[in-house]
Design an enzyme around this catalytic site. Structure first.
Site, PDB file in Angstrom:
ATOM      1  CB  VAL A  54      30.427  79.960 -31.513  1.00 53.88           C
ATOM      2  CG1 VAL A  54      31.835  79.336 -31.987  1.00 53.88           C
ATOM      3  CG2 VAL A  54      30.947  80.931 -30.519  1.00 53.88           C
ATOM      4  CB  CYS A 109      33.118  86.804 -24.113  1.00 55.94           C
ATOM      5  SG  CYS A 109      32.458  85.578 -25.498  1.00 55.94           S
ATOM      6  NE  ARG A 137      24.957  83.653 -24.666  1.00 58.53           N
ATOM      7  CZ  ARG A 137      25.876  83.140 -25.483  1.00 58.53           C
ATOM      8  NH1 ARG A 137      26.460  82.262 -25.519  1.00 58.53           N
ATOM      9  NH2 ARG A 137      26.550  84.067 -26.375  1.00 58.53           N
TER      10      ARG A 137
END
Length: 419
Positions: free
Chosen positions: A12, A258, A329
């Site tokens: 990000v 997410c 991840r």
């Protein structure tokens, strides 16, 4: 002109820093010196940016640093650190609190701190702001101000980049909300949406991925039902998608930082307030069980092919949580691997996108080289990720290595079984 500090240079923070650097002086801050060193050398391990893009940004004046003193001249701080969950699926706000402590040490009057990390409604003002006040000795909305603008980065997506995705913005006062909105609008070509409050902006982010998680869980549950019936789920979806308002999704693994994480932030807060979010938690349970289901199906098909399960050789293709990116991840491919290993199978893992040292560090796995360049045969192959390298392979490529082909992503022609 405002000087901007980006705190956290991952998937990000780095693209955001580079975009801001085209118009503002920017300090990109990270606590890991190795990350700073590689960025200064023009290399991004996330593969979000090319060497040329990084070098251009450095030429424009972006400064990468681990030195707190380099933040003192900044007036706007944008925090883009991870917000993971712990082993009990509870929010772990440690990175966010530590980042707030870092900013608090250099915070000055009239500075603005903007958070982009995904959180449940209330975290910015109820958790982060008190840390900023305690460390800086300044008063919120009198000496310094805050904003929230949720990240919308899609790892590996070269089309929907940071400047091409509409940005939600907010601020702790009407004036600051306008300033935050103007700041992002100066770099976001897709435009902005100014929320009425920080809590609304926080809530808007956490439900984006919660909605997607629930929708995918429905498709996954349908796939379990149709597999039991002997019906091809893909064909059912294609038929249903002929209706204009059908949401076309595919069954599969739901991992990553997410969709597989964010719903727990919302459910945590809901349960804290006394509400049991049964639908959201049920969706999480379904999606979390898909890896075991795929592994168990693989075992059953090997048995049907008269394979001795103990010491059977299985090739798992793909380790990342999604195709064409190196991000491992919270990958749910791990669930497939561990379930197969619980049956005493020998599992080889091949993923051309993943750094072998990183896979070893995070999961203890030794990744192999390209198995199609060797003569080793396997009792089963599980195609777990839809990397472009795997899509380009023919059916013959797969069948040369094994009689049992498990296709999780719907990219193999005529597999033994497809989810």
């Amino acid at each position: 002109m405002d000087k901007i500090a980006i705190i956290g240079l991952g998937y990000v923070g780095l693209p955001l820093a580079v975009e801001f650097a085209k118009k503002y002086p920017v300090v990109g801050f990270d606590i890991f010196q190795a990350r700073i060193d590689e960025l200064k050398n023009g290399y991004d391990r996330t593969l979000e940016l090319t060497t040329e893009e990084l070098q251009e940004s450095i030429n424009q004046g972006i400064h990468f640093s681990t030195n707190l003193d380099d933040l003192r001249s900044c007036t706007i701080f944008i925090v883009t650190v991870p917000t993971p969950i712990d082993a009990s699926n509870r929010p772990d706000l440690t990175p966010l609190v530590k980042a707030s402590e870092t900013v608090g040490k250099v915070l000055k009057k009239n500075d603005i701190v903007i958070y982009e990390s995904t959180v449940y409604p209330g975290v910015t003002e109820e958790v982060c702001v008190p840390v900023l006040e305690r460390i800086s000795g300044l008063s919120f909305n009198k000496d310094f101000f805050a904003g929230y603008s949720p990240e919308r980065i899609n790892p590996g997506d070269k089309k929907h980049t940071v400047k091409n995705i509409l940005k939600v913005t907010s601020g702790s006062t009407p004036e600051v909300a306008n300033k935050v909105d103007t700041l992002y609008r100066s770099i976001i070509q897709a435009g902005t949406h100014k929320a009425s409050s920080i809590k609304v902006a926080e809530a808007s982010k956490v439900i984006e991925n919660t909605q997607r998680d629930v929708n995918i869980a429905l498709i996954n549950e349908l796939a379990l039902i149709f597999n039991t019936m002997g019906i091809d789920t893909g064909e059912v979806i294609e038929a249903a998608a002929t209706k204009w308002n059908f949401i076309k999704l595919k069954p599969g693994l739901v991992g990553g930082h997410c969709i597989g994480v964010d719903p727990y932030y919302l459910t945590y807060k809901a349960e804290e307030l006394g509400y049991k979010p049964n639908l959201i938690l049920g969706a999480r349970q379904i999606n979390n069980g898909m890896g075991k289901y795929i592994a168990d199906k693989t075992i059953k098909l090997m048995i049907e092919h008269d394979t001795k399960i103990k010491d059977a050789n299985v090739l798992v293709m793909g380790l990342t949580f999604k195709e064409n990116c190196p991000d491992i991840r919270n990958t749910k491919v791990i669930d497939i691997i561990e379930e197969l290993q619980s049956f005493k199978c020998h599992v080889d893992i091949y993923d051309p996108w993943v750094d072998k040292a990183e896979a070893k560090l995070h999961y203890g796995f030794e990744l192999i080289g390209n198995p199609f360049e060797y003569d080793k045969k396997y009792d089963a192959i599980v195609v777990a990720v839809g990397h472009e390298q795997f899509v380009s392979l023919s059916s013959e490529n797969y069948t040369k290595l094994s009689r049992v082909i498990i296709d999780v992503k719907g990219i193999v022609k005529n597999p033994t079984w497809r989810l």
